[in-house]
Design a protein around this motif. Structure first.
Motif, mmCIF file in Angstrom:
data_model
loop_
_atom_site.group_PDB
_atom_site.id
_atom_site.type_symbol
_atom_site.label_atom_id
_atom_site.label_comp_id
_atom_site.label_asym_id
_atom_site.label_seq_id
_atom_site.Cartn_x
_atom_site.Cartn_y
_atom_site.Cartn_z
ATOM 1 N N ALA A 11 18.338 69.497 79.750
ATOM 2 C CA ALA A 11 19.113 69.119 78.884
ATOM 3 C C ALA A 11 20.511 70.121 78.624
ATOM 4 O O ALA A 11 20.244 71.257 79.090
ATOM 5 N N PRO A 12 21.624 69.597 78.000
ATOM 6 C CA PRO A 12 22.626 70.346 77.930
ATOM 7 C C PRO A 12 22.161 71.523 77.128
ATOM 8 O O PRO A 12 21.662 71.473 76.101
ATOM 9 N N HIS A 13 22.656 72.766 77.531
ATOM 10 C CA HIS A 13 22.245 74.056 76.834
ATOM 11 C C HIS A 13 23.232 75.176 77.070
ATOM 12 O O HIS A 13 23.934 75.013 78.156
ATOM 13 N N GLU A 66 20.515 65.413 70.912
ATOM 14 C CA GLU A 66 20.746 65.268 72.267
ATOM 15 C C GLU A 66 19.501 64.759 72.854
ATOM 16 O O GLU A 66 18.414 65.212 72.953
ATOM 17 N N PRO A 67 19.607 63.369 73.420
ATOM 18 C CA PRO A 67 18.362 62.530 74.062
ATOM 19 C C PRO A 67 17.604 63.370 74.970
ATOM 20 O O PRO A 67 16.316 63.385 75.024
ATOM 21 N N ALA A 68 18.378 64.014 75.777
ATOM 22 C CA ALA A 68 17.699 64.899 76.970
ATOM 23 C C ALA A 68 16.760 65.858 76.509
ATOM 24 O O ALA A 68 15.880 66.710 77.327
ATOM 25 N N ASN A 69 16.988 66.360 75.144
ATOM 26 C CA ASN A 69 15.915 67.420 74.740
ATOM 27 C C ASN A 69 14.588 67.029 74.960
ATOM 28 O O ASN A 69 13.770 67.912 75.090
ATOM 29 N N ALA A 70 14.231 66.133 74.855
ATOM 30 C CA ALA A 70 12.783 65.398 74.787
ATOM 31 C C ALA A 70 12.269 65.603 75.973
ATOM 32 O O ALA A 70 10.848 65.755 76.223
ATOM 33 N N THR A 71 12.951 65.698 77.085
ATOM 34 C CA THR A 71 12.234 65.856 78.722
ATOM 35 C C THR A 71 12.905 66.958 79.266
ATOM 36 O O THR A 71 12.327 67.282 80.547
ATOM 37 N N ASP A 72 13.329 67.968 78.458
ATOM 38 C CA ASP A 72 13.848 69.144 79.196
ATOM 39 C C ASP A 72 12.658 69.823 79.517
ATOM 40 O O ASP A 72 11.670 70.523 78.571
ATOM 41 N N PRO A 73 12.532 70.586 80.694
ATOM 42 C CA PRO A 73 11.258 71.356 81.348
ATOM 43 C C PRO A 73 11.236 72.615 80.688
ATOM 44 O O PRO A 73 10.076 73.309 80.346
ATOM 45 N N ILE A 74 12.240 73.432 80.405
ATOM 46 C CA ILE A 74 12.122 74.658 79.731
ATOM 47 C C ILE A 74 11.695 74.580 78.272
ATOM 48 O O ILE A 74 10.924 75.199 77.657
ATOM 49 N N PRO A 129 20.394 71.007 87.123
ATOM 50 C CA PRO A 129 19.317 70.582 87.711
ATOM 51 C C PRO A 129 18.174 71.457 87.039
ATOM 52 O O PRO A 129 18.498 72.960 86.533
ATOM 53 N N GLY A 130 16.952 71.271 87.003
ATOM 54 C CA GLY A 130 15.809 71.936 86.692
ATOM 55 C C GLY A 130 14.848 72.202 87.667
ATOM 56 O O GLY A 130 15.120 71.939 88.807
ATOM 57 N N PRO A 131 13.680 73.001 87.270
ATOM 58 C CA PRO A 131 12.847 73.359 88.150
ATOM 59 C C PRO A 131 12.226 72.067 88.650
ATOM 60 O O PRO A 131 11.734 71.058 88.245
ATOM 61 N N ASP A 132 11.444 71.989 90.147
ATOM 62 C CA ASP A 132 10.912 70.818 90.891
ATOM 63 C C ASP A 132 11.477 69.442 90.544
ATOM 64 O O ASP A 132 10.867 68.399 90.243
ATOM 65 N N GLY A 133 12.697 69.538 90.721
ATOM 66 C CA GLY A 133 13.401 68.214 90.894
ATOM 67 C C GLY A 133 13.787 67.770 89.404
ATOM 68 O O GLY A 133 14.183 66.622 89.175
#
Length: 207
Positions: A132-134, A157-165, A124-128
């Protein structure tokens, strides 16, 4: 972790009379004692028989602004397991109860380090949001009054594109946080170099 931050490293003493570092490092005897014949509490191999996730190897170099190795650095990592669970975050039963997600490594005379672990899942990240895996990394070395904090993300890793950090980091600097993937026989290896200053300095975070 809220924003990228740069740190400098104190230059060495050209006379060679006194230590070149401002603080130590004096951690080797206690925190990385394997060279002194003492058992380590935490090691660079954190995979346990019940660990959930695909085994991977992370390796690289700690270098200064001139590309020279930092030979007295120490790294600590902290991560979730392959299902995105941090040790101690919730009661665990069955699989993965032994996996702590924490490791520690010194470097060799070339500034080289390596960890054996499992690829983490999303957390989980901030604000819901979802991160990405890290892998979280703490860096100790000569000239650092405080340890530095960075992250290892994974190439492809596809989730890198939307990682909030990762989104907080300017696009032209994000590559310093991405570990390059390759295969070595049956092993999956990610290469991640840590540059403490100069061109392509690794992005460090407030923590």
């Amino acid at each position: 972790m809220t924003e990228a931050r740069r740190y400098g490293v104190q230059p060495g003493n050209p006379d060679g009379v006194t230590p070149s570092q401002t603080v130590g490092p004096f951690f080797a005897y206690v925190l990385t004692p394997h060279e002194y014949g003492t058992r380590e509490i935490f090691s660079k191999d954190i995979v346990t028989p019940d660990a959930v996730g695909h085994p991977i190897r992370i390796e690289g170099y700690v270098i200064d602004g001139d590309g020279e190795p930092i030979i007295d650095a120490m790294l600590e990592i902290w991560q979730a397991d392959g299902d995105g669970r941090y040790a101690g975050a919730a009661p665990q039963h069955g699989a993965n109860t032994a996996f702590k997600g924490f490791g520690r490594s010194d470097v060799d005379s070339n500034g080289f380090f390596a960890f054996r672990t499992v690829k983490p899942g999303q957390v989980p990240g901030p604000d819901g949001t979802t991160q990405a895996p890290h892998i979280n990394v703490g860096v100790f070395a000569r000239g650092l009054l405080k340890r530095l904090f960075t992250r290892i993300y994974f190439q492809g890793e596809p989730a890198n594109a939307t990682d909030p950090i990762l989104a907080l980091v300017p696009k032209e600097r994000r590559h310093t946080l991405i570990a390059a993937r390759r295969s070595r026989g049956d092993d999956t290896v990610y290469t991640f170099n840590i540059r403490l200053q100069g061109e392509d300095e690794t992005v460090f975070f407030e923590a």
